[in-house]
Design a protein around this motif. Structure first.
Motif, mmCIF file in Angstrom:
data_model
loop_
_atom_site.group_PDB
_atom_site.id
_atom_site.type_symbol
_atom_site.label_atom_id
_atom_site.label_comp_id
_atom_site.label_asym_id
_atom_site.label_seq_id
_atom_site.Cartn_x
_atom_site.Cartn_y
_atom_site.Cartn_z
ATOM 1 N N THR A 150 0.830 -1.195 0.000
ATOM 2 C CA THR A 150 0.000 0.000 0.000
ATOM 3 C C THR A 150 0.871 1.255 0.000
ATOM 4 O OG1 THR A 150 -0.068 0.133 2.414
ATOM 5 C CG2 THR A 150 -1.775 -1.208 1.326
ATOM 6 N N VAL A 151 0.260 2.371 -0.347
ATOM 7 C CA VAL A 151 0.953 3.657 -0.256
ATOM 8 C C VAL A 151 1.474 3.866 1.149
ATOM 9 C CG1 VAL A 151 0.633 6.162 -0.321
ATOM 10 C CG2 VAL A 151 -0.343 4.737 -2.136
ATOM 11 N N GLU A 152 0.634 3.571 2.140
ATOM 12 C CA GLU A 152 1.004 3.790 3.549
ATOM 13 C C GLU A 152 2.185 2.915 3.955
ATOM 14 O OE1 GLU A 152 -2.901 5.191 2.611
ATOM 15 O OE2 GLU A 152 -2.077 3.152 2.439
ATOM 16 N N ALA A 153 2.203 1.654 3.500
ATOM 17 C CA ALA A 153 3.298 0.750 3.854
ATOM 18 C C ALA A 153 4.618 1.227 3.261
ATOM 19 C CB ALA A 153 2.987 -0.665 3.388
ATOM 20 N N ILE A 154 4.574 1.685 2.016
ATOM 21 C CA ILE A 154 5.799 2.166 1.376
ATOM 22 C C ILE A 154 6.307 3.430 2.061
ATOM 23 C CG2 ILE A 154 6.734 3.160 -0.752
ATOM 24 C CD1 ILE A 154 4.955 1.174 -2.294
ATOM 25 N N LEU A 155 5.412 4.345 2.387
ATOM 26 C CA LEU A 155 5.838 5.588 3.036
ATOM 27 C C LEU A 155 6.342 5.331 4.455
ATOM 28 C CD1 LEU A 155 3.096 8.091 1.805
ATOM 29 C CD2 LEU A 155 5.495 7.946 1.067
ATOM 30 N N GLU A 156 5.705 4.427 5.181
ATOM 31 C CA GLU A 156 6.151 4.133 6.537
ATOM 32 C C GLU A 156 7.530 3.466 6.519
ATOM 33 O OE1 GLU A 156 6.720 4.101 10.370
ATOM 34 O OE2 GLU A 156 5.066 5.149 9.372
ATOM 35 N N THR A 157 7.748 2.525 5.614
ATOM 36 C CA THR A 157 9.068 1.906 5.492
ATOM 37 C C THR A 157 10.100 2.929 5.056
ATOM 38 O OG1 THR A 157 8.095 -0.247 4.942
ATOM 39 C CG2 THR A 157 10.391 0.090 4.343
ATOM 40 N N SER A 158 9.731 3.802 4.146
ATOM 41 C CA SER A 158 10.652 4.843 3.687
ATOM 42 C C SER A 158 11.037 5.773 4.826
ATOM 43 C CB SER A 158 10.023 5.645 2.541
ATOM 44 O OG SER A 158 9.795 4.830 1.413
ATOM 45 N N ARG A 159 10.074 6.095 5.676
ATOM 46 C CA ARG A 159 10.358 6.954 6.832
ATOM 47 C C ARG A 159 11.394 6.290 7.747
ATOM 48 N NH1 ARG A 159 5.625 7.602 7.961
ATOM 49 N NH2 ARG A 159 5.291 9.630 6.958
ATOM 50 N N ARG A 160 11.233 5.013 7.968
ATOM 51 C CA ARG A 160 12.184 4.270 8.801
ATOM 52 C C ARG A 160 13.568 4.232 8.148
ATOM 53 N NH1 ARG A 160 11.548 -2.172 10.328
ATOM 54 N NH2 ARG A 160 13.457 -2.344 11.614
ATOM 55 N N LEU A 161 13.612 4.037 6.835
ATOM 56 C CA LEU A 161 14.879 4.013 6.115
ATOM 57 C C LEU A 161 15.589 5.356 6.187
ATOM 58 C CD1 LEU A 161 13.603 2.067 2.981
ATOM 59 C CD2 LEU A 161 15.377 1.247 4.538
ATOM 60 N N ILE A 162 14.844 6.425 5.985
ATOM 61 C CA ILE A 162 15.429 7.770 6.000
ATOM 62 C C ILE A 162 16.011 8.082 7.369
ATOM 63 C CG2 ILE A 162 14.862 10.231 5.836
ATOM 64 C CD1 ILE A 162 12.794 9.389 3.647
#
Length: 366
Positions: free
Chosen positions: A281-293
């Motif tokens: 989902t959009v939310e899953a990708i953004l949440e993982t991206s936030r953790r990566l950043i």
């Protein structure tokens, strides 16, 4: 139509070419942006699907180039902009002493990036129960367009020529995963040592997370400037369904490896590739991206492109709206985290040709 919207549209829907021979050759099969062609839009060179099922039905058509190399882009018969095509690189005309075309060893990606798959085989590719369903790494090998193992000497020879003849700015080395706990890191060490001895060019190495994090230090010592370890999908259930073999290297291992690699290579010099449209989902990708950043890893999110001859060849590409819902907030997150694409020394994130993310980033800083 704005540049980011047009790029998004073309990368998700593809484009039909009136003159398929315009510009340098498109790529069929293999790793990386396959079934694509490089095009330049408003000074930005991107990879656009031309040989995929969505591209065959795309409403976008590129006309024959004019005398200046410009092609009109039409949608439903109306002109919406223009594109051009990078020329054929000079190093493609050369062969090694043993008769192997340079193009079979490394290829031009985007406008100024030299890319190669060092090992054109993978321990999972031949297994229906383990292979990544989007992968076409064996297609170009089977078609005779590449060789199975590019030696360090061959890579160094081609890299030197590409820099000297075509002004290549950086290089990407990826690999199919071999047997062994290093998961490809060892072949990266040998390859980059030879390349750096022959030519001064920034290099990104890409492999799965090695079992022992000591390989990060070994790759850095060999001359690797940036490291890519690619998640592809971010949700466990999507990973297990789409890439059952690779999913055995779990998310915990990836994040452990990310956290070990960033202090060695630097913030923003470690990246991961995320294919949007596989089921996350959009939310899953953004949440993982936030953790990566937060860790210091650049999340390079690209639209999934269904490749002919793979189990996912009929899987739909993501919509332009889906990509915009990810890339617009992600670009803000990346900028606020200090991880701009233009600051990456080498690799997919710096090239940016497979995603509109870097274009969105530039909009954030205007």
């Amino acid at each position: 139509m704005s540049a980011e919207v047009l790029i998004n549209e073309l990368q998700t829907r593809g484009i039909r070419l009136v003159d398929p021979k315009a510009g340098h050759e498109s790529r069929r099969g293999g790793a990386g942006p396959t079934d694509h062609k490089a095009v330049t839009i408003d000074g930005v060179t991107v990879m656009v699907p031309v040989h995929t099922a969505p591209a065959f039905e795309s409403p976008y058509v590129a006309g024959a180039p004019d005398k200046d190399g410009q092609s009109d882009v039409l949608k439903d018969g109306g002109r919406i902009g223009s594109i051009s095509f990078p020329g054929r690189p000079k190093f493609y005309d050369l062969t090694t002493a043993d008769g192997i075309p340079y193009q079979h060893i490394a290829t031009l990606h985007g406008r100024d990036v030299l890319a190669t798959t060092v090992l054109q085989t993978c321990i999972r590719y031949q297994s229906r129960t383990k292979t990544c369903q989007f992968c076409a790494i064996g297609q170009s090998l089977a078609a005779g367009r590449t060789i199975a193992h590019k030696t360090p000497g061959q890579l160094a020879e081609v890299a030197e020529a590409a820099v000297r003849l075509d002004g290549i700015k950086h290089m990407v080395l990826t690999t199919g995963t071999p047997k062994g706990p290093d998961r490809g890191a060892a072949v990266m060490v040998d390859s980059v040592k030879a390349i750096k001895a022959a030519v001064d060019i920034p290099v990104q190495a890409q492999c799965e997370p090695p079992e022992d994090n000591i390989w990060h230090e070994r790759m850095k010592a060999a001359g690797v400037d940036a490291l890519g370890m690619h998640l592809e999908a971010v949700s466990p259930e999507v990973r297990e369904r789409i890439m059952p073999g690779k999913a055995q290297v779990g998310l915990d291992k990836y994040f452990d490896s990310f956290e070990a690699a960033v202090p060695i290579f630097g913030r923003g010099q470690v990246s991961t590739y995320i294919l949007a449209g596989l089921g996350d989902t959009v939310e899953a990708i953004l949440e993982t991206s936030r953790r990566l950043i937060e860790i210091g890893v650049y999340p390079f999110v690209v639209p999934f492109v269904p490749v002919s001859g793979t189990p996912l060849e009929s899987h739909p590409a993501p919509s332009t709206g889906f990509m915009d819902a990810i890339l617009r907030p992600l670009s803000k997150m990346v900028i606020e985290g200090g991880l701009k694409a233009e600051d990456i020394k080498a690799g997919c994130g710096r090239c940016g040709a497979c995603s509109a993310l870097s274009v969105y980033e530039k909009l954030q800083v205007k």
